[in-house]
Motif scaffolding. Structure first.
Motif, short mmCIF file in Angstrom:
data_model
loop_
_atom_site.label_atom_id
_atom_site.label_comp_id
_atom_site.label_asym_id
_atom_site.label_seq_id
_atom_site.Cartn_x
_atom_site.Cartn_y
_atom_site.Cartn_z
N TYR A 247 0.67 -1.56 -0.18
CA TYR A 247 -0.50 0.24 0.18
C TYR A 247 0.56 1.07 -0.06
O TYR A 247 1.70 2.01 1.22
N PHE A 248 1.10 1.68 -1.27
CA PHE A 248 1.97 2.78 -0.88
C PHE A 248 1.83 4.46 -0.73
O PHE A 248 0.61 4.70 -1.31
N ASN A 249 1.61 5.36 0.49
CA ASN A 249 1.44 6.15 0.90
C ASN A 249 1.83 7.18 0.26
O ASN A 249 2.77 7.45 0.00
N GLU A 250 1.08 8.05 -1.25
CA GLU A 250 1.37 9.67 -1.36
C GLU A 250 1.90 10.08 -0.58
O GLU A 250 2.74 11.25 -0.98
N ASN A 251 1.56 10.48 0.38
CA ASN A 251 2.03 11.64 1.44
C ASN A 251 3.59 11.46 1.18
O ASN A 251 4.44 12.27 1.50
N SER A 252 4.25 10.12 0.71
CA SER A 252 5.55 9.82 1.29
C SER A 252 5.95 10.14 0.42
O SER A 252 7.48 10.90 0.59
N LEU A 253 5.99 10.94 -0.53
CA LEU A 253 6.65 11.67 -1.77
C LEU A 253 6.96 13.19 -1.33
O LEU A 253 7.63 13.38 -1.81
N TYR A 254 5.75 13.38 -0.65
CA TYR A 254 5.98 14.53 -0.42
C TYR A 254 7.02 14.75 0.79
O TYR A 254 8.25 15.52 1.60
N GLN A 255 6.83 13.60 2.03
CA GLN A 255 7.78 13.69 3.36
C GLN A 255 8.80 13.63 2.91
O GLN A 255 9.73 13.81 3.50
N SER A 256 9.04 12.51 2.07
CA SER A 256 10.42 12.29 1.30
C SER A 256 11.14 12.97 0.48
O SER A 256 12.86 13.13 0.25
N ARG A 304 -0.82 15.46 -11.93
CA ARG A 304 -0.09 14.84 -12.87
C ARG A 304 1.58 14.91 -11.86
O ARG A 304 2.10 13.90 -12.08
N LEU A 305 1.43 15.83 -11.18
CA LEU A 305 3.12 15.96 -10.60
C LEU A 305 3.41 14.55 -9.81
O LEU A 305 4.59 14.38 -9.75
N PRO A 306 2.76 14.02 -8.42
CA PRO A 306 2.77 13.71 -7.63
C PRO A 306 2.41 12.03 -8.67
O PRO A 306 3.36 10.35 -8.24
N ASP A 307 1.45 11.64 -9.80
CA ASP A 307 1.79 10.99 -10.17
C ASP A 307 3.38 10.03 -11.18
O ASP A 307 3.39 9.40 -10.95
N ILE A 308 3.85 11.42 -11.71
CA ILE A 308 5.02 11.19 -12.29
C ILE A 308 6.50 11.01 -11.23
O ILE A 308 6.79 9.37 -11.63
N CYS A 309 6.42 11.53 -10.08
CA CYS A 309 6.76 10.86 -9.31
C CYS A 309 6.85 9.48 -8.04
O CYS A 309 7.62 9.26 -8.58
N TYR A 310 5.36 9.10 -8.38
CA TYR A 310 5.21 7.66 -8.32
C TYR A 310 5.88 6.77 -8.90
O TYR A 310 6.37 5.43 -8.47
N HIS A 311 5.97 6.93 -10.22
CA HIS A 311 6.10 5.89 -11.32
C HIS A 311 8.06 5.96 -11.09
O HIS A 311 8.59 5.57 -12.19
N ARG A 312 8.34 7.35 -10.88
CA ARG A 312 9.67 7.66 -10.75
C ARG A 312 9.53 6.59 -9.47
O ARG A 312 10.68 5.76 -9.89
N ASN A 313 9.04 6.35 -8.93
CA ASN A 313 9.65 5.47 -7.33
C ASN A 313 9.77 3.93 -8.07
O ASN A 313 10.29 3.15 -7.50
N LYS A 314 8.18 4.27 -8.71
CA LYS A 314 8.08 2.24 -9.37
C LYS A 314 9.33 1.83 -10.15
O LYS A 314 10.11 0.91 -10.33
N LEU A 315 9.78 2.96 -11.23
CA LEU A 315 10.35 2.04 -11.99
C LEU A 315 12.30 2.38 -11.27
O LEU A 315 12.79 1.61 -12.00
#
Length: 544
Positions: A247-256, A304-315
């Motif tokens: 369960y990937f938490n979107e908040n983690s993209l901001y916190q990190s 769009r911005l968190p979606d881009i960040c999330y996919h960077r994480n997955k990639l």
């Protein structure tokens, strides 16, 4: 059959000078008299080889020994089709292989060793799952199972979207409903969430805290609402047998700091600029038509911005493939996210997106729009209660993801052959009943090695074996296309062919020479039906 023929044809094509790697595609002829498989490879090669299609076909079959293995006939038809038929023993040997493989039959290794991430559902924790969410829920479950059946190492992921304006609206909505429960006269914001579940959350706060949270700030109401909503979402998924590894938490993209880092990288590459207090992404220089805002003048990122960040994480996690399942409402966003990732140097060929169309719900001729209990959205929980989880999973996968789906609730309830999931499950239960009856009659199934399956020669017996032998190919192709509707179609075909066989061929009480082989054919059918149902997440009942 196809794998067997591919080797023979590849050798023959090399001998006649066909270009290396020429594909040979086989199809099942509509007319059974035309054989078991047919190919138009001679017609596709005619121009390259500067020969007539029939001449090319004649040269190909001249390089294939018609007596090789279990080929019965290999003939030219029409303008240059090559029709192939196998002898009966080929099919009885196939049945023996099915029985010997047991419950693993249908599993293939086309994705063996590949690590695949599949992300789906990912509904915002702002309310319960409505019935329309069910299509993605069930589609993702079947795709994940299909990929595992082809040997993939799966990671099932849920993107927990708990950041942004929708969560602020949730907090405001819960707070207003809470104050209303305490007797205050206060209106829900126009952009608030009006679902009955928000009222239930407010009542739960009152039960736990009474009036002591009257002056509490919004973060409390957001956190409480988020947890309650997600608890309900997970409970609904549990009812459908859907579980996630991450369960990937979107908040983690901001916190990190990943969001800020991504913005700065775009700026450093000259791919972002500021205008009117907002940050714009230069999508017009990445193949898009227009630039897009990724941070509003208010400082709030667009989706769009968190979606881009999330996919960077997955990639960055080392998967061989990343699959996203989205509804049609995301279709405009996907190209922008992929373009941005490519601009940052990521290989987006690893990302595959499945888009599913919307669903309409009918009961006979009546359109269903609203919940019977609340007057709000028709909930996924209500749909499961109405028709059962098996029907939900089968019906949502009956059509290709890219086509509109009309879900007939009345049909899904019906216990007749008109209901496709009932029809498939009934075939499995009928076979189970036959096998129980055989045991009651004192019939023992001997070791496979001692059974003479070659006595099976009735046309319906052979037709059923042919259908069963296609299961691994259906699994492989369905997984490759990420299209579980092919499994639904195949299961209905298996059930239909079994019923034809059962009508024509007595099993228990037939001649002793064929009684046991027919019982074993029924066992093989039962295994294939159970395997296909397992892929869809549907039960295979022993009795109905």
């Amino acid at each position: 059959m196809e794998r067997y023929l591919e080797k023979l044809f590849s050798s023959a094509l090399a001998e006649i000078g066909a270009p290396e790697g020429t594909p040979v595609k086989f199809e099942i002829p509509q007319n059974e008299a035309h054989g078991d498989l047919s190919t138009n490879v001679a017609m596709t090669l005619a121009k390259t080889l500067r020969r007539s299609p029939r001449d090319v076909a004649q040269e190909i079959i001249g390089r294939i020994d018609a007596d090789h293995g279990h080929l019965k006939t290999i003939e030219i038809a029409g303008p240059g089709f090559i029709n192939i038929a196998f002898d009966r023993q080929y099919f009885t040997n196939g049945l023996r292989d099915i029985l010997a493989t047991g419950t693993e039959y249908g599993r293939v290794e086309s994705n063996k060793g590949r690590k695949i991430n599949l992300e789906w559902v990912s509904a915002n924790p702002t309310g319960n799952l409505h019935a329309g969410h069910g299509r993605q829920v069930c589609l993702g479950l079947a795709i994940a199972n299909l990929l595992e059946w082809t040997g993939a190492e799966m990671t099932r992921e849920y993107y927990f979207n708990n950041a942004g304006n929708q969560m602020t609206n949730l907090a405001k909505s819960v707070r207003v409903r809470y104050l209303q429960e305490l007797g205050e006269t206060i209106e829900l914001p126009e952009d608030g969430y009006h679902g009955a579940e928000i009222i239930d959350i407010a009542k739960e706060i009152v039960r736990e805290f009474g009036a002591e949270k009257r002056a509490e700030a919004l973060p409390f109401f957001q956190s409480f609402g988020e947890k309650e909503n997600f608890r309900h979402i997970k409970a609904t998924l549990e009812r459908l047998g859907v579980h996630f590894d991450i369960y990937f938490n979107e908040n983690s993209l901001y916190q990190s700091g990943a969001v800020v880092e991504t913005i700065e990288e775009f700026k450093s590459k000259g791919l972002a600029y500021e205008k009117d207090g907002a940050v714009w992404l230069k999508l017009s220089e990445m193949g898009g038509t227009d630039d897009r805002v990724i941070v509003k003048s208010s400082g709030e990122p667009t989706y769009r911005l968190p979606d881009i960040c999330y996919h960077r994480n997955k990639l960055s996690r080392g998967y061989d493939e990343i699959i996203d399942i989205f509804g049609a409402d995301h279709i405009a966003t996907i190209p922008d996210v992929l373009a941005a990732l490519r601009a940052l140097g990521y290989d987006t060929s690893l990302v595959q997106v499945v888009i599913h169309q919307m669903v309409s719900f009918v009961s006979g001729t009546e359109l269903i729009k609203f919940s019977k209990r609340t007057g709000g959205s028709y909930l996924l929980d209500e749909l499961v209660e109405d028709v059962g989880s098996d029907a939900v999973k089968f019906f949502f996968n009956m059509r290709a993801a890219g086509s509109h789906l009309e879900f007939d609730v009345e049909l899904a309830r019906e216990q007749s052959e008109k209901n496709p999931v009932y029809y498939v499950q009934y075939a499995h239960a009928r076979i189970a009943s036959i096998l129980r009856f055989a045991t009651q009659q004192g019939i023992e199934i001997p070791d496979l090695e001692t059974v003479n399956l070659d006595v099976l020669e009735h046309a319906e017996e052979i037709r059923l074996i042919k259908v069963l032998m296609r299961f691994p190919t259906v699994v492989e192709r369905s997984a490759s296309a990420l299209a579980p509707h092919h499994i639904c179609e195949y299961l209905r075909e298996v059930a239909a062919q079994f019923h034809k066989f059962y009508q024509e061929c007595r099993i228990v009480g037939s001649d002793k020479a064929v009684e046991t082989p027919r019982l074993m054919l029924a066992m093989a059918t039962k295994r294939v039906l159970a395997g296909g149902c397992e892929i869809l997440g549907v039960s295979a009942p022993e009795s109905m």
